[in-house]
Motif scaffolding. Sequence first.
Motif, PDB file in Angstrom:
ATOM      1  N   THR A 166       0.603  -0.992   0.015  1.00 47.54           N
ATOM      2  CA  THR A 166       0.176  -0.029   0.065  1.00 47.54           C
ATOM      3  C   THR A 166       0.791   1.328   0.179  1.00 47.54           C
ATOM      4  N   PRO A 167       1.637   1.483   0.997  1.00 44.86           N
ATOM      5  CA  PRO A 167       2.620   2.619   0.883  1.00 44.86           C
ATOM      6  C   PRO A 167       3.526   2.914  -0.456  1.00 44.86           C
ATOM      7  N   TYR A 168       3.810   1.520  -1.288  1.00 52.70           N
ATOM      8  CA  TYR A 168       4.595   1.842  -2.491  1.00 52.70           C
ATOM      9  C   TYR A 168       3.524   2.213  -3.652  1.00 52.70           C
ATOM     10  N   ALA A 169       2.301   1.565  -3.448  1.00 55.70           N
ATOM     11  CA  ALA A 169       1.207   1.994  -4.464  1.00 55.70           C
ATOM     12  C   ALA A 169       1.034   3.621  -4.461  1.00 55.70           C
ATOM     13  N   ARG A 170       0.903   4.195  -2.940  1.00 53.32           N
ATOM     14  CA  ARG A 170       0.726   5.534  -2.742  1.00 53.32           C
ATOM     15  C   ARG A 170       1.826   6.397  -3.302  1.00 53.32           C
ATOM     16  N   TRP A 171       3.017   6.023  -2.886  1.00 54.27           N
ATOM     17  CA  TRP A 171       4.115   6.701  -3.579  1.00 54.27           C
ATOM     18  C   TRP A 171       4.070   6.817  -5.183  1.00 54.27           C
ATOM     19  N   ARG A 222       1.682   6.831  -6.912  1.00 59.67           N
ATOM     20  CA  ARG A 222       0.670   7.761  -7.461  1.00 59.67           C
ATOM     21  C   ARG A 222       0.961   9.310  -6.737  1.00 59.67           C
ATOM     22  N   GLY A 223       1.993   9.518  -6.215  1.00 64.82           N
ATOM     23  CA  GLY A 223       2.436  10.802  -5.695  1.00 64.82           C
ATOM     24  C   GLY A 223       1.621  11.192  -4.331  1.00 64.82           C
ATOM     25  N   GLU A 224       1.129  10.379  -3.643  1.00 65.00           N
ATOM     26  CA  GLU A 224       0.307  10.566  -2.384  1.00 65.00           C
ATOM     27  C   GLU A 224       1.164  10.698  -1.348  1.00 65.00           C
ATOM     28  N   PRO A 225       0.997  11.194  -0.380  1.00 63.01           N
ATOM     29  CA  PRO A 225       1.808  11.294   0.822  1.00 63.01           C
ATOM     30  C   PRO A 225       1.387  10.162   1.447  1.00 63.01           C
ATOM     31  N   ASP A 226       2.404   9.878   2.695  1.00 65.33           N
ATOM     32  CA  ASP A 226       2.509   8.637   3.492  1.00 65.33           C
ATOM     33  C   ASP A 226       2.864   8.912   4.905  1.00 65.33           C
ATOM     34  N   ASP A 227       2.172   8.518   5.856  1.00 67.40           N
ATOM     35  CA  ASP A 227       2.619   8.905   7.309  1.00 67.40           C
ATOM     36  C   ASP A 227       3.549   7.963   7.841  1.00 67.40           C
ATOM     37  N   TYR A 228       4.038   7.087   7.090  1.00 69.02           N
ATOM     38  CA  TYR A 228       4.953   6.132   7.474  1.00 69.02           C
ATOM     39  C   TYR A 228       4.840   5.260   8.786  1.00 69.02           C
TER      40      TYR A 228
END
Length: 174
Positions: A36-41, A43-49
Amino acid sequence: MDLITSAQRDELFNRFERSAFHLELRDDYGSPVEDTPYARWQRGEPDDYAWLDPWMTLMKRVTGEGRTVRRVRVVTEPHSPYVGWENSLTHLNAAAGEDIRWLPRHQLPVGLVFPLSGNDWWLFDDRLLAVGHFDAEGRVLGSELIEDPESVAECIRIRDLLWASAIHHTEYKP
């Protein structure tokens, strides 16, 4: 061959005394916790880590106790999308106390043959190897524990050779 889970491998960080070293040789990994975090990245979406918190907490604790955790990432240039994402996160690992270096694959010594069938491995206290095994999609199947002195000695030799050539994360400009 008996394999331990990633969680069991991470337990080794509670038992090592001085040093842990990871050799990473793949340009792509598959991990359910990263999907999920990789897919967000991508798409250029932020991540809270938040997904990284357990690892960061573990690294802060072991490095805060004076133990060292180092990695060499052997990578192809230009980077695969996964390695680009990994590179964008490495400052977080460094902030937790890990010392990470990069080695472009084209800079490897000519004729170098990686031990352990070219698999990634963790080396703990120069005596125990946790050798990663992966499926065709790069998903971790588990780690094989090896204490054979000859295998350990060869991995120490490779670690020292690559560490001397690798570029510190803060200086690495892909």
